[in-house]
Scaffold this active site. Structure first.
Site, PDB file in Angstrom:
ATOM      1  N   HIS A 205      24.340  68.661  -0.521  1.00 18.71           N
ATOM      2  CA  HIS A 205      23.007  68.169  -0.879  1.00 18.71           C
ATOM      3  C   HIS A 205      22.856  68.452  -2.378  1.00 18.71           C
ATOM      4  O   HIS A 205      22.559  69.576  -2.782  1.00 18.71           O
ATOM      5  CB  HIS A 205      21.926  68.902  -0.080  1.00 18.71           C
ATOM      6  CG  HIS A 205      21.983  68.610   1.388  1.00 18.71           C
ATOM      7  ND1 HIS A 205      21.742  67.354   1.900  1.00 18.71           N
ATOM      8  CD2 HIS A 205      22.255  69.392   2.457  1.00 18.71           C
ATOM      9  CE1 HIS A 205      21.854  67.387   3.218  1.00 18.71           C
ATOM     10  NE2 HIS A 205      22.174  68.613   3.580  1.00 18.71           N
ATOM     11  N   GLU A 232      27.181  66.348   4.586  1.00 11.70           N
ATOM     12  CA  GLU A 232      25.770  65.937   4.545  1.00 11.70           C
ATOM     13  C   GLU A 232      25.403  65.396   3.166  1.00 11.70           C
ATOM     14  O   GLU A 232      24.304  65.640   2.652  1.00 11.70           O
ATOM     15  CB  GLU A 232      24.853  67.120   4.912  1.00 11.70           C
ATOM     16  CG  GLU A 232      25.182  67.740   6.255  1.00 11.70           C
ATOM     17  CD  GLU A 232      24.204  68.830   6.690  1.00 11.70           C
ATOM     18  OE1 GLU A 232      23.108  68.946   6.108  1.00 11.70           O
ATOM     19  OE2 GLU A 232      24.550  69.573   7.628  1.00 11.70           O
TER      20      GLU A 232
HETATM   21  O1  G3I Z   1      10.543  64.654  16.567  1.00 11.28           O
HETATM   22  C1  G3I Z   1       9.373  65.290  16.067  1.00 11.28           C
HETATM   23  C2  G3I Z   1       8.154  64.440  16.287  1.00 11.28           C
HETATM   24  O2  G3I Z   1       7.939  64.294  17.673  1.00 11.28           O
HETATM   25  C3  G3I Z   1       6.956  65.098  15.620  1.00 11.28           C
HETATM   26  O3  G3I Z   1       5.839  64.289  15.734  1.00 11.28           O
HETATM   27  C4  G3I Z   1       7.250  65.351  14.138  1.00 11.28           C
HETATM   28  C5  G3I Z   1       6.090  66.043  13.434  1.00 11.28           C
HETATM   29  O4  G3I Z   1       6.511  67.118  12.660  1.00 11.28           O
HETATM   30  O5  G3I Z   1       8.391  66.147  14.036  1.00 11.28           O
HETATM   31  C6  G3I Z   1       9.555  65.558  14.588  1.00 11.28           C
HETATM   32  O6  G3I Z   1      10.641  66.430  14.440  1.00 11.28           O
HETATM   33  C7  G3I Z   1      11.167  66.552  13.125  1.00 11.28           C
HETATM   34  C8  G3I Z   1      12.614  66.127  13.141  1.00 11.28           C
HETATM   35  O7  G3I Z   1      13.181  66.336  11.866  1.00 11.28           O
HETATM   36  C9  G3I Z   1      12.790  64.651  13.502  1.00 11.28           C
HETATM   37  O8  G3I Z   1      12.176  63.851  12.555  1.00 11.28           O
HETATM   38  C10 G3I Z   1      11.046  67.999  12.699  1.00 11.28           C
HETATM   39  O9  G3I Z   1       9.679  68.350  12.548  1.00 11.28           O
HETATM   40  C11 G3I Z   1      11.771  68.211  11.403  1.00 11.28           C
HETATM   41  O10 G3I Z   1      11.816  69.612  11.110  1.00 11.28           O
HETATM   42  C12 G3I Z   1      13.190  67.710  11.517  1.00 11.28           C
HETATM   43  O11 G3I Z   1      13.817  67.850  10.259  1.00 11.28           O
HETATM   44  C13 G3I Z   1      15.228  67.870  10.279  1.00 11.28           C
HETATM   45  C14 G3I Z   1      15.722  69.158   9.629  1.00 11.28           C
HETATM   46  O12 G3I Z   1      17.120  69.143   9.584  1.00 11.28           O
HETATM   47  C15 G3I Z   1      15.250  70.391  10.396  1.00 11.28           C
HETATM   48  O13 G3I Z   1      15.512  71.533   9.675  1.00 11.28           O
HETATM   49  C16 G3I Z   1      15.723  66.671   9.493  1.00 11.28           C
HETATM   50  O14 G3I Z   1      15.417  65.462  10.211  1.00 11.28           O
HETATM   51  C17 G3I Z   1      17.242  66.767   9.315  1.00 11.28           C
HETATM   52  O15 G3I Z   1      17.652  65.767   8.404  1.00 11.28           O
HETATM   53  C18 G3I Z   1      17.610  68.121   8.748  1.00 11.28           C
HETATM   54  O16 G3I Z   1      19.020  68.188   8.651  1.00 11.28           O
HETATM   55  C19 G3I Z   1      19.556  69.404   8.102  1.00 11.28           C
HETATM   56  C20 G3I Z   1      20.878  69.660   8.771  1.00 11.28           C
HETATM   57  O17 G3I Z   1      20.723  69.684  10.167  1.00 11.28           O
HETATM   58  C21 G3I Z   1      21.502  70.954   8.282  1.00 11.28           C
HETATM   59  N1  G3I Z   1      21.606  70.989   6.837  1.00 11.28           N
HETATM   60  C22 G3I Z   1      20.359  70.671   6.117  1.00 11.28           C
HETATM   61  C23 G3I Z   1      19.806  69.340   6.597  1.00 11.28           C
HETATM   62  C24 G3I Z   1      18.568  68.956   5.782  1.00 11.28           C
HETATM   63  O18 G3I Z   1      17.521  69.866   5.986  1.00 11.28           O
END
Ligand code: G3I
Length: 301
Positions: A205, A232
Site C-alpha cells: 500500500h 495488496e
Molecule cells: O459489510 C458491512 C456493511 O454491512 C455495513 O453496513 C458497513 C458499515 O460500516 O460496513 C461493512 O463492512 C465493512 C467492510 O469493509 C465491507 O465493506 C467494514 O466496516 C470495513 O471495516 C471493511 O473494511 C475492510 C478492511 O480491510 C477492514 O480492516 C476493507 O474493505 C478491506 O479492503 C481492508 O483490507 C485490508 C486487508 O484485509 C489487509 N491489509 C490492509 C487492507 C486495507 O485496510
C-alpha cells in the site's frame, strides 16, 4: 499480450485483484475482472468475522462466491486471511489465553479444510509485526496466547491443506526496515527449524514514493527459500503513480521467486482508500496511465 493476466502469464506469473462478493453483479466490474485478471483474492469474505460469526459455526457463503468466481475464470485464488488481529469476530475479541489459542487453531483447521485443494496460497497470518523501529511482534490477544502462535497456525494450515502455499503477509515491509527485518528473521528461523512456510506477501500500500530497495528487499526474502508475492498493491495518485506501478512490476519480474502481483481493487471507486484514486482503472472503468505502465512492464519481462 494485451491483458494484465495474459501478460503476467508469459513469465509464469499471475496478475490478480482483490474483489468483494457485493460487486460481482456489477457489469463493468465483472467485465474488467474476467478480461484482465487471472487471480482473485476475497477482499473480506474469507476473514475470521465473515467465516466464523459465532464460535464453531461457519459460514462460507460469500467466501464460496469468490472461490467459484475464481474457478469459473480459471484463476488462482489467494485465501485471505486465516488469522488477523483485525476483523476478529466479537466472540473472539473477548477471549484470551488457552481458550483463544484453541479457538484460533480450530478456525485455521476448519477454514483451511473447507477450502482444501482449491486455494493457491493462504495468508495464514496477517499483520503480526509492530510498526516503528522495534522489529517486534505487534501486541494483540493473538500474540498474548504465546509467541509460538504463528508457527502453530502454519503447522495447522499445512496439516489441513498440504497443497496450498502458506504465506505470511504484512504492510510497511516493502523496503529494508526494522519491521521487514523482524519478519525476515522470523522466516529465516522458520526455515531453519522446518516450520512450514512457503511465501511472504508484501502488501505494498504505497504513497507517492517507493523505497529504493524495494527489489532488493524482495530478493533477500526469496534468498531464504520462499516465494514472494505483491499482495495488496495500490499507489496514491500523484505525479509518480504510473512510475511507481511500473517499478513494482519490474521488481517482481526481476526476482525469479516473485510469483505474482495482486492489486487491492479494480476501479478507484472500489478502493478502501477513499479519494486517493490508487488503482489501475478510473471510476468509469477506463484504463489509467498506471494500467498502461503495468502492461508495458509485464510485456518487457
Ligand atoms: O459489510 C458491512 C456493511 O454491512 C455495513 O453496513 C458497513 C458499515 O460500516 O460496513 C461493512 O463492512 C465493512 C467492510 O469493509 C465491507 O465493506 C467494514 O466496516 C470495513 O471495516 C471493511 O473494511 C475492510 C478492511 O480491510 C477492514 O480492516 C476493507 O474493505 C478491506 O479492503 C481492508 O483490507 C485490508 C486487508 O484485509 C489487509 N491489509 C490492509 C487492507 C486495507 O485496510
Amino acid at each position: 499480450a494485451s491483458t494484465l493476466g495474459a501478460s503476467a502469464a508469459q513469465t509464469g506469473r499471475y496478475f490478480g485483484a482483490a474483489i468483494p462478493a457485493s460487486k460481482l453483479g456489477d457489469a463493468t466490474f465483472s467485465r474488467i475482472l474476467t478480461t484482465e485478471f487471472n487471480s482473485v483474492t476475497p477482499e473480506n469474505e474469507m476473514k475470521w468475522d465473515a467465516t466464523e460469526p459465532s464460535q464453531n459455526n461457519f459460514n462460507y457463503t460469500n467466501g464460496d462466491r469468490i472461490l467459484n468466481q475464481g474457478i469459473s475464470m480459471g484463476a488462482k485464488v489467494r485465501g485471505h486471511a486465516l488469522l488477523w488481529y483485525q476483523q476478529e469476530p466479537g466472540w473472539a475479541q473477548s477471549m484470551s489465553g488457552s481458550a483463544l489459542r484453541s479457538a484460533m487453531m480450530n478456525h485455521v483447521t476448519k477454514v483451511a479444510t473447507h477450502y482444501k485443494g482449491k486455494i493457491y496460497a493462504w495468508d495464514v497470518v496477517n499483520e503480526a509485526f509492530a510498526d516503528g523501529g522495534s522489529g517486534a511482534r505487534r501486541d494483540s490477544n493473538l500474540q498474548r496466547t504465546g509467541n509460538d502462535w504463528i508457527e502453530a497456525a502454519f503447522k495447522a494450515a499445512r496439516a489441513a491443506d498440504p497443497n496450498a502455499k502458506l504465506c505470511y503477509n504484512d504492510y510497511n515491509t516493502d523496503g529494508v526496515n526494522a519491521k521487514s527485518t523482524g519478519v525476515y528473521n522470523m522466516v529465516k528461523d522458520f526455515k531453519a527449524r522446518g516450520v512450514p512456510i512457503d511465501c511472504v506477501g508484501f502488501q505494498s500500500h504505497l504513497g507517492t514514493s517507493i523505497p529504493g530497495d524495494y527489489q532488493s528487499n524482495l530478493k533477500r526474502f526469496a534468498d531464504l527459500g520462499v516465494d514472494v508475492q505483491i499482495t495488496e498493491l495500490d499507489v496514491a495518485q500523484g505525479g509518480n503513480q504510473a512510475n511507481i506501478y511500473s517499478t513494482v512490476t519490474k521488481a517482481c519480474l526481476a526476482v525469479s521467486r516473485c510469483t505474482g502481483i495482486t492489486v487491492w481493487g479494480i476501479r478507484d471507486s472500489d478502493s478502501w482508500r477513499t479519494g486517493e484514486n490508487p488503482l489501475l482503472f478510473d471510476n468509469s472503468g477506463n484504463k489509467k496511465a498506471a494500467y498502461t505502465a503495468v502492461l508495458n512492464a509485464l510485456n518487457s519481462g
